[in-house]
Design a protein around this motif. Structure first.
Motif, PDB file in Angstrom:
ATOM      1  N   ASP A 194       0.816  -1.211   0.000  1.00  0.00           N
ATOM      2  CA  ASP A 194       0.000   0.000   0.000  1.00  0.00           C
ATOM      3  C   ASP A 194       0.854   1.268   0.000  1.00  0.00           C
ATOM      4  O   ASP A 194       0.320   2.387  -0.025  1.00  0.00           O
ATOM      5  N   LYS A 195       2.172   1.088   0.024  1.00  0.00           N
ATOM      6  CA  LYS A 195       3.100   2.217  -0.087  1.00  0.00           C
ATOM      7  C   LYS A 195       3.805   2.139  -1.443  1.00  0.00           C
ATOM      8  O   LYS A 195       5.014   2.368  -1.557  1.00  0.00           O
ATOM      9  N   MET A 196       3.039   1.816  -2.456  1.00  0.00           N
ATOM     10  CA  MET A 196       3.562   1.537  -3.797  1.00  0.00           C
ATOM     11  C   MET A 196       4.546   2.597  -4.280  1.00  0.00           C
ATOM     12  O   MET A 196       5.690   2.304  -4.613  1.00  0.00           O
ATOM     13  N   ASP A 197       4.130   3.839  -4.316  1.00  0.00           N
ATOM     14  CA  ASP A 197       4.981   4.885  -4.888  1.00  0.00           C
ATOM     15  C   ASP A 197       6.214   5.141  -4.025  1.00  0.00           C
ATOM     16  O   ASP A 197       7.306   5.390  -4.547  1.00  0.00           O
ATOM     17  N   GLN A 198       6.037   5.053  -2.720  1.00  0.00           N
ATOM     18  CA  GLN A 198       7.173   5.266  -1.817  1.00  0.00           C
ATOM     19  C   GLN A 198       8.253   4.221  -2.048  1.00  0.00           C
ATOM     20  O   GLN A 198       9.454   4.547  -2.129  1.00  0.00           O
ATOM     21  N   ILE A 199       7.859   2.959  -2.191  1.00  0.00           N
ATOM     22  CA  ILE A 199       8.828   1.881  -2.410  1.00  0.00           C
ATOM     23  C   ILE A 199       9.479   2.018  -3.785  1.00  0.00           C
ATOM     24  O   ILE A 199      10.698   1.854  -3.931  1.00  0.00           O
ATOM     25  N   LEU A 200       8.677   2.327  -4.800  1.00  0.00           N
ATOM     26  CA  LEU A 200       9.240   2.503  -6.141  1.00  0.00           C
ATOM     27  C   LEU A 200      10.288   3.614  -6.144  1.00  0.00           C
ATOM     28  O   LEU A 200      11.375   3.457  -6.711  1.00  0.00           O
ATOM     29  N   ASN A 201       9.980   4.725  -5.510  1.00  0.00           N
ATOM     30  CA  ASN A 201      10.944   5.825  -5.474  1.00  0.00           C
ATOM     31  C   ASN A 201      12.184   5.454  -4.671  1.00  0.00           C
ATOM     32  O   ASN A 201      13.306   5.812  -5.049  1.00  0.00           O
TER      33      ASN A 201
END
Length: 304
Positions: A194-201
């Motif tokens: 649920d922290k998709m963008d945070q992990i990708l960045n």
């Protein structure tokens, strides 16, 4: 521009027919699986002549080989089994240039003896990490000695699974013979999906300079099915890495069938790797056209 590629292993045919079918789908690069109905490339059977035949067949069909699959459990706890697996991986690495690419890929392994994709408590210990580090350092040196690069592919249930563990491995094996296969879906678990963008960045902020090749599959919660999932891809001899679709809480379907933020993934990937091959996976042959259309659409929409 980025290139959409495909694993050759999703096409269970002879060498020439495999190349013909992939070319007919308008791909322009492949990740090479050493798995054809009419060419034996098993352990001890790789020769320069065979490798050249494979390389030239794909080149003749305008399908340059961008990387070679060497997937195996490099830290299998049975020493004899580990020696056999790592020995074959080294054989592939030594022949990589003959096949047409310096890049050979494997996961980092698990101490679980039942499956290459299932967690084992030792995977997340200092002892387990150090044992894996030694194997990876040896593989990196072998690759360097033969003009190749070993690419590690992370996976949450393996020894190197998190972003932090990946950064740590590259810090401890700082070697020109080691690179990263970028597949962001392999970093997700229930606690961070649920922290998709945070992990990708985080992935790209810390690991961009290690990336050599990228993969395209997807990720989503698995719902009620917590078992280890495998798909029938129409080949009874298929590699486990091609039938695997996730285990436990997380499922890993084909691109476009999950929740990965592909726009952010590809934009961040393109910042430092604008012409990188992006290899489609986790699908059967009949789903390849849809998956390619999805990935090409994302390239187009983002100007990549």
């Amino acid at each position: 521009m980025m290139q959409a590629g495909i694993f050759t292993g999703y096409f269970p045919y002879g060498l020439k027919e495999t190349a013909q079918k992939i070319r007919a789908l308008d791909f322009n690069t492949v990740q090479l699986d050493l798995h054809f109905k009419d060419v034996d490339l098993s352990a001890g059977q790789i020769t320069k002549e065979k490798a050249k035949t494979v390389r030239d067949t794909f080149r003749d069909h305008n399908l340059p080989v961008c990387c070679v699959s060497g997937y195996t459990n490099i830290i299998h706890p049975d020493r004899a089994e580990r020696e056999k697996r790592v020995g074959y991986l080294k054989e592939i690495i030594r022949s990589a240039r003959d096949f047409g690419s310096p890049y050979v890929i494997s996961e980092t392994g698990t101490y679980n003896t039942e499956s290459d994709w299932v967690h084992h408590p030792k995977n997340k210990t200092e002892e387990g990490f150090e044992e894996c580090r030694k194997v990876i350092a040896d593989l990196a040196q072998t690759a360097y000695d033969h003009g190749a690069v070993f690419l590690l592919e992370t996976y949450v249930n393996n020894v190197v699974g998190s972003v932090e563990e990946t950064v740590k491995m590259f810090a401890q094996v700082d070697h020109p013979g080691l690179g990263l296969l970028m597949d962001p879906t392999n970093y997700f678990e229930t606690h961070n999906i649920d922290k998709m963008d945070q992990i990708l960045n985080q992935v790209f902020d810390t690991l961009t300079d290690k990336i050599k090749i990228a993969h395209a599959k997807d990720v989503k919660r698995s719902g009620g099915d917590k078992s280890e999932k495998h798909a029938d891809i129409g080949d009874e001899d298929a590699l486990e890495s091609h039938t695997f679709r996730g285990v436990g809480e997380i499922e890993l379907p084909a691109p476009g069938l999950g929740s990965l933020n592909y726009d952010l993934y590809l934009k961040r990937l393109a910042e430092k790797h604008p012409n990188i091959p992006v290899i489609i996976e986790h699908l059967s042959e009949d789903d390849v056209p849809r998956a390619k259309k999805f990935l090409d659409g994302k390239f187009r929409a983002n100007g990549l």
